[in-house]
Design a protein around this motif. Structure first.
Motif, PDB file in Angstrom:
ATOM      1  N   THR A 165      68.852  76.848 -56.644  1.00  0.00           N
ATOM      2  CA  THR A 165      68.059  76.935 -55.423  1.00  0.00           C
ATOM      3  C   THR A 165      66.651  76.403 -55.639  1.00  0.00           C
ATOM      4  OG1 THR A 165      67.524  79.220 -56.035  1.00  0.00           O
ATOM      5  CG2 THR A 165      69.362  78.890 -54.528  1.00  0.00           C
ATOM      6  N   GLU A 213      61.407  73.753 -54.633  1.00  0.00           N
ATOM      7  CA  GLU A 213      62.749  73.382 -54.196  1.00  0.00           C
ATOM      8  C   GLU A 213      63.055  71.968 -54.675  1.00  0.00           C
ATOM      9  OE1 GLU A 213      63.053  73.927 -50.008  1.00  0.00           O
ATOM     10  OE2 GLU A 213      62.771  76.103 -50.117  1.00  0.00           O
ATOM     11  N   THR A 224      74.011  73.000 -55.189  1.00  0.00           N
ATOM     12  CA  THR A 224      73.452  74.230 -55.763  1.00  0.00           C
ATOM     13  C   THR A 224      74.170  74.669 -57.033  1.00  0.00           C
ATOM     14  OG1 THR A 224      74.867  75.549 -54.296  1.00  0.00           O
ATOM     15  CG2 THR A 224      72.624  75.069 -53.546  1.00  0.00           C
ATOM     16  N   THR A 238      71.762  67.689 -53.592  1.00  0.00           N
ATOM     17  CA  THR A 238      71.241  69.065 -53.589  1.00  0.00           C
ATOM     18  C   THR A 238      72.335  70.077 -53.924  1.00  0.00           C
ATOM     19  OG1 THR A 238      71.632  69.214 -51.204  1.00  0.00           O
ATOM     20  CG2 THR A 238      69.430  68.532 -51.922  1.00  0.00           C
ATOM     21  N   ASP A 273      65.958  73.954 -63.367  1.00  0.00           N
ATOM     22  CA  ASP A 273      66.788  74.447 -62.277  1.00  0.00           C
ATOM     23  C   ASP A 273      67.336  75.835 -62.609  1.00  0.00           C
ATOM     24  OD1 ASP A 273      66.883  72.005 -60.593  1.00  0.00           O
ATOM     25  OD2 ASP A 273      67.870  71.153 -62.349  1.00  0.00           O
TER      26      ASP A 273
END
Length: 245
Positions: free
Chosen positions: A205, A106, A200, A198, A89
């Motif tokens: 991203t 993603e 961030t 999800t 990530d």
């Protein structure tokens, strides 16, 4: 004098024909479907196929090496390897230590548990959740769930975490959605628990390839290669190979 001229000429020719520098990719090859070792002990997976395609487009001579996930960034900083591609990530914390390529995947994260054991993630209070050591998943659980009574248990690999869950040593596992989905194909008694995560702050991203700070030349070649494989359809073929249902 003629000998000297001849010597310099030969040296110039040899220099022009010098073999390109090997670009050493490092990964943590226990993370199917992104990276793993096959029956012949050869590197396979989405990340590996993508890296090979990028190397081909960028005219780079590349090799692959295996190391523990929590040692990947230090190995780049000490210049032991050139590129890390390991479902990593892109987060602010990591970006302060290394430079990242453009995003190539993603990402989202999920809880996995035995079917019917828990109704929702909040039911994991006072329970144990396996995570891979040094990952964003570990940080996310420690920062957001420890206060709710969830105990994170670190593992060197997710294979070990999943195995301990099956043997009743831990109650759940928190992992990448694609990794969990791949594992669940062969383990029908287990299922996703709750919605995808999800955030961030922890998962950035998406995934990026990492290089040592300031290695802009190599980073440029990687980004150019990535752009090319996306444009010519190679990326989609690799993606479909590993993730098409």
């Amino acid at each position: 004098m003629k000998k000297a001229v001849l010597l310099f000429t030969v040296m110039g020719v040899l220099a022009g024909q010098a073999v390109a520098k090997e670009i050493k990719f490092v990964t943590e090859a226990t993370y199917a479907p992104f990276e793993f070792m096959d029956a012949k002990n050869e590197f396979q997976g989405f990340d590996i196929d993508l890296a090979r395609a990028i190397c081909s487009e960028a005219k780079l001579q590349c090799s692959f090496h295996n190391q523990a996930f929590d040692s990947l960034i230090p190995s780049l900083k000490f210049r032991r390897y050139d590129v890390a591609i390991a479902a990593m990530d892109v987060t602010p914390e990591r970006s302060a230590q290394v430079d990242f390529s453009d995003i190539y995947y993603e990402n989202s994260a999920v809880f996995v548990a035995k079917k019917g054991a828990f109704e929702k993630p909040e039911a994991l209070a006072q329970k144990t959740v396996g995570v891979q050591n040094g990952t964003s998943h570990q940080s996310y659980i420690q920062d957001n769930w420890t206060g709710k009574g969830v105990l994170s248990v670190p593992y060197a690999s997710y294979q070990n975490a999943f195995l301990d869950m099956m043997n009743g040593r831990i109650d759940a596992v928190f992992a990448d959605n694609a990794v969990a989905a791949d594992w669940l194909k062969q383990h029908k008694d287990y299922a996703l628990l709750g919605d995808k995560v999800t955030d961030t702050k922890y998962f950035g991203t998406g995934f990026g390839m990492a290089v040592a700070k300031g290695n802009s030349e190599l980073l440029g070649k990687l980004n150019s290669g990535l752009k090319a494989v996306k444009a010519n359809g190679t990326y989609q073929k690799i993606y479909d190979k590993y993730f098409a249902q």
